[in-house]
Design a protein around this motif. Sequence first.
Motif, PDB file in Angstrom:
ATOM      1  N   ALA A  45       2.158  19.332  -0.459  1.00  0.00           N
ATOM      2  CA  ALA A  45       2.261  19.606   0.076  1.00  0.00           C
ATOM      3  C   ALA A  45       0.979  20.075   1.468  1.00  0.00           C
ATOM      4  O   ALA A  45       1.304  20.307   2.406  1.00  0.00           O
ATOM      5  CB  ALA A  45       2.124  21.388  -0.795  1.00  0.00           C
ATOM      6  N   LYS A  46       0.334  19.349   0.936  1.00  0.00           N
ATOM      7  CA  LYS A  46      -1.074  19.398   1.859  1.00  0.00           C
ATOM      8  C   LYS A  46      -0.650  18.708   3.182  1.00  0.00           C
ATOM      9  O   LYS A  46      -0.676  18.543   4.219  1.00  0.00           O
ATOM     10  CB  LYS A  46      -2.413  18.532   1.326  1.00  0.00           C
ATOM     11  N   ALA A  47      -0.107  16.556   2.844  1.00  0.00           N
ATOM     12  CA  ALA A  47       0.465  17.032   4.149  1.00  0.00           C
ATOM     13  C   ALA A  47       1.223  17.396   5.050  1.00  0.00           C
ATOM     14  O   ALA A  47       1.950  16.952   6.163  1.00  0.00           O
ATOM     15  CB  ALA A  47       1.219  14.874   3.665  1.00  0.00           C
ATOM     16  N   LEU A  48       2.464  18.042   4.536  1.00  0.00           N
ATOM     17  CA  LEU A  48       3.813  19.292   5.144  1.00  0.00           C
ATOM     18  C   LEU A  48       2.498  19.603   5.668  1.00  0.00           C
ATOM     19  O   LEU A  48       3.112  19.965   6.729  1.00  0.00           O
ATOM     20  CB  LEU A  48       4.373  19.724   3.903  1.00  0.00           C
ATOM     21  N   GLU A  49       1.941  20.481   4.898  1.00  0.00           N
ATOM     22  CA  GLU A  49       1.181  21.148   6.126  1.00  0.00           C
ATOM     23  C   GLU A  49       0.377  20.679   7.835  1.00  0.00           C
ATOM     24  O   GLU A  49       0.479  21.128   8.632  1.00  0.00           O
ATOM     25  CB  GLU A  49      -0.508  22.429   5.136  1.00  0.00           C
ATOM     26  N   ASP A  50      -0.381  19.302   7.732  1.00  0.00           N
ATOM     27  CA  ASP A  50      -1.017  18.366   7.732  1.00  0.00           C
ATOM     28  C   ASP A  50      -0.026  18.953   9.036  1.00  0.00           C
ATOM     29  O   ASP A  50      -0.224  18.028  10.397  1.00  0.00           O
ATOM     30  CB  ASP A  50      -1.667  17.300   8.062  1.00  0.00           C
ATOM     31  N   ALA A  51       1.312  17.982   8.557  1.00  0.00           N
ATOM     32  CA  ALA A  51       2.417  17.196   9.452  1.00  0.00           C
ATOM     33  C   ALA A  51       2.798  18.803  10.641  1.00  0.00           C
ATOM     34  O   ALA A  51       3.051  18.196  11.442  1.00  0.00           O
ATOM     35  CB  ALA A  51       3.426  17.078   8.516  1.00  0.00           C
ATOM     36  N   ARG A  52       2.876  20.166   9.911  1.00  0.00           N
ATOM     37  CA  ARG A  52       3.061  20.868  10.602  1.00  0.00           C
ATOM     38  C   ARG A  52       2.004  20.924  11.776  1.00  0.00           C
ATOM     39  O   ARG A  52       2.605  20.656  12.911  1.00  0.00           O
ATOM     40  CB  ARG A  52       3.188  22.026   9.462  1.00  0.00           C
ATOM     41  N   HIS A  53       0.998  21.067  11.376  1.00  0.00           N
ATOM     42  CA  HIS A  53      -0.620  20.946  12.914  1.00  0.00           C
ATOM     43  C   HIS A  53      -0.104  20.243  13.296  1.00  0.00           C
ATOM     44  O   HIS A  53      -0.124  20.255  14.848  1.00  0.00           O
ATOM     45  CB  HIS A  53      -1.493  20.801  12.084  1.00  0.00           C
ATOM     46  N   ALA A  54       0.233  18.531  12.975  1.00  0.00           N
ATOM     47  CA  ALA A  54      -0.533  17.649  13.837  1.00  0.00           C
ATOM     48  C   ALA A  54       1.162  17.274  14.790  1.00  0.00           C
ATOM     49  O   ALA A  54       1.038  15.991  15.182  1.00  0.00           O
ATOM     50  CB  ALA A  54      -0.876  16.605  13.201  1.00  0.00           C
ATOM     51  N   PHE A  55       2.218  18.365  14.709  1.00  0.00           N
ATOM     52  CA  PHE A  55       4.044  17.606  14.705  1.00  0.00           C
ATOM     53  C   PHE A  55       4.062  15.484  14.414  1.00  0.00           C
ATOM     54  O   PHE A  55       4.333  15.364  15.406  1.00  0.00           O
ATOM     55  CB  PHE A  55       3.785  17.965  16.587  1.00  0.00           C
ATOM     56  N   SER A  56       3.478  15.146  13.291  1.00  0.00           N
ATOM     57  CA  SER A  56       3.581  14.171  13.056  1.00  0.00           C
ATOM     58  C   SER A  56       3.723  13.871  12.171  1.00  0.00           C
ATOM     59  O   SER A  56       3.492  15.402  11.226  1.00  0.00           O
ATOM     60  CB  SER A  56       2.019  13.238  13.359  1.00  0.00           C
ATOM     61  N   LEU A  57       5.246  12.583  11.274  1.00  0.00           N
ATOM     62  CA  LEU A  57       5.665  12.872   9.889  1.00  0.00           C
ATOM     63  C   LEU A  57       4.518  11.428   9.365  1.00  0.00           C
ATOM     64  O   LEU A  57       4.441  11.218   8.230  1.00  0.00           O
ATOM     65  CB  LEU A  57       6.485  12.094  10.165  1.00  0.00           C
ATOM     66  N   THR A  58       3.677  11.443   9.771  1.00  0.00           N
ATOM     67  CA  THR A  58       2.415  10.367   9.671  1.00  0.00           C
ATOM     68  C   THR A  58       1.605  10.894   8.056  1.00  0.00           C
ATOM     69  O   THR A  58       2.068   9.728   7.232  1.00  0.00           O
ATOM     70  CB  THR A  58       1.116   9.695  10.176  1.00  0.00           C
ATOM     71  N   PRO A  59       1.782  11.782   8.163  1.00  0.00           N
ATOM     72  CA  PRO A  59       1.140  12.720   7.408  1.00  0.00           C
ATOM     73  C   PRO A  59       1.484  12.376   4.867  1.00  0.00           C
ATOM     74  O   PRO A  59       1.144  11.837   4.552  1.00  0.00           O
ATOM     75  CB  PRO A  59       0.106  14.063   7.019  1.00  0.00           C
ATOM     76  N   LEU A  60       3.323  12.642   5.614  1.00  0.00           N
ATOM     77  CA  LEU A  60       3.628  12.267   4.769  1.00  0.00           C
ATOM     78  C   LEU A  60       5.055  11.063   4.340  1.00  0.00           C
ATOM     79  O   LEU A  60       4.408  10.789   3.391  1.00  0.00           O
ATOM     80  CB  LEU A  60       5.384  13.018   4.918  1.00  0.00           C
ATOM     81  N   HIS A  61       4.564  10.389   5.676  1.00  0.00           N
ATOM     82  CA  HIS A  61       4.293   8.440   5.326  1.00  0.00           C
ATOM     83  C   HIS A  61       3.692   8.179   4.315  1.00  0.00           C
ATOM     84  O   HIS A  61       3.659   7.671   3.643  1.00  0.00           O
ATOM     85  CB  HIS A  61       4.909   8.427   6.442  1.00  0.00           C
ATOM     86  N   GLU A  62       2.341   8.663   4.868  1.00  0.00           N
ATOM     87  CA  GLU A  62       1.523   7.970   4.333  1.00  0.00           C
ATOM     88  C   GLU A  62       1.522   8.431   2.423  1.00  0.00           C
ATOM     89  O   GLU A  62       0.738   7.931   1.458  1.00  0.00           O
ATOM     90  CB  GLU A  62      -0.045   8.666   4.647  1.00  0.00           C
ATOM     91  N   VAL A  63       0.909   9.931   2.348  1.00  0.00           N
ATOM     92  CA  VAL A  63       1.732  10.671   1.396  1.00  0.00           C
ATOM     93  C   VAL A  63       2.791   9.370   0.285  1.00  0.00           C
ATOM     94  O   VAL A  63       2.682   9.148  -1.088  1.00  0.00           O
ATOM     95  CB  VAL A  63       1.942  11.999   0.584  1.00  0.00           C
ATOM     96  N   VAL A  64       4.110   9.373   0.877  1.00  0.00           N
ATOM     97  CA  VAL A  64       4.830   8.363  -0.321  1.00  0.00           C
ATOM     98  C   VAL A  64       4.452   6.687   0.089  1.00  0.00           C
ATOM     99  O   VAL A  64       4.351   5.950  -1.381  1.00  0.00           O
ATOM    100  CB  VAL A  64       6.368   8.208   0.762  1.00  0.00           C
ATOM    101  N   ARG A  65       3.707   5.887   1.038  1.00  0.00           N
ATOM    102  CA  ARG A  65       3.385   4.984   0.790  1.00  0.00           C
ATOM    103  C   ARG A  65       2.410   4.239  -0.301  1.00  0.00           C
ATOM    104  O   ARG A  65       2.633   3.676  -1.325  1.00  0.00           O
ATOM    105  CB  ARG A  65       2.891   4.604   1.801  1.00  0.00           C
ATOM    106  N   THR A  66       1.637   5.967  -0.159  1.00  0.00           N
ATOM    107  CA  THR A  66       0.435   5.726  -1.099  1.00  0.00           C
ATOM    108  C   THR A  66       0.425   6.188  -2.630  1.00  0.00           C
ATOM    109  O   THR A  66       0.117   5.796  -3.954  1.00  0.00           O
ATOM    110  CB  THR A  66      -0.982   7.114  -1.299  1.00  0.00           C
ATOM    111  N   TRP A  67       1.659   6.862  -3.045  1.00  0.00           N
ATOM    112  CA  TRP A  67       2.425   7.277  -4.294  1.00  0.00           C
ATOM    113  C   TRP A  67       3.445   5.477  -4.617  1.00  0.00           C
ATOM    114  O   TRP A  67       3.216   5.450  -6.135  1.00  0.00           O
ATOM    115  CB  TRP A  67       3.370   8.237  -4.094  1.00  0.00           C
ATOM    116  N   GLN A  68       3.856   5.407  -3.794  1.00  0.00           N
ATOM    117  CA  GLN A  68       4.724   4.414  -3.998  1.00  0.00           C
ATOM    118  C   GLN A  68       3.437   3.088  -4.958  1.00  0.00           C
ATOM    119  O   GLN A  68       3.828   2.146  -5.537  1.00  0.00           O
ATOM    120  CB  GLN A  68       5.559   3.429  -3.424  1.00  0.00           C
ATOM    121  N   LEU A  69       2.745   2.650  -3.667  1.00  0.00           N
ATOM    122  CA  LEU A  69       1.285   1.566  -5.105  1.00  0.00           C
ATOM    123  C   LEU A  69       1.187   2.717  -5.992  1.00  0.00           C
ATOM    124  O   LEU A  69       0.991   1.362  -6.911  1.00  0.00           O
ATOM    125  CB  LEU A  69       0.664   1.505  -3.491  1.00  0.00           C
TER     126      LEU A  69
END
Length: 101
Positions: A45-69
């Motif tokens: 949810a935090k990454a989604l909000e950050d992505a909306r403000h930054a117009f970037s999917l990077t925060p969402l990708h980082e959440v997935v990467r971190t949790w996959q690890l």
Amino acid sequence: MSAQPDHTPATPYTPAPGAAAELLAQLRADRRAEQWVPAFERDWAKALEDARHAFSLTPLHEVVRTWQLRVAVAPDVDAFMDSGQDDSDFVDLDDVLGGRP
């Protein structure tokens, strides 16, 4: 001399389109689901909000990467904890992974 770089820049991590949903299904099936699912949803949810403000999917990708690890190393952590070895000199996972997004 060439003006071209002598190395290829690293491409940012981009998970597969369904990676977040697959990861959430894995988390729900894990014995740690009670703690991990709410934590993942909070991070997402935090990454989604950050992505909306930054117009970037990077925060969402980082959440997935971190949790996959985290999911990938969980069996090793379990094995270490079950071994009874001294863990008083531990290293925080956030220090290793670079913190939560």
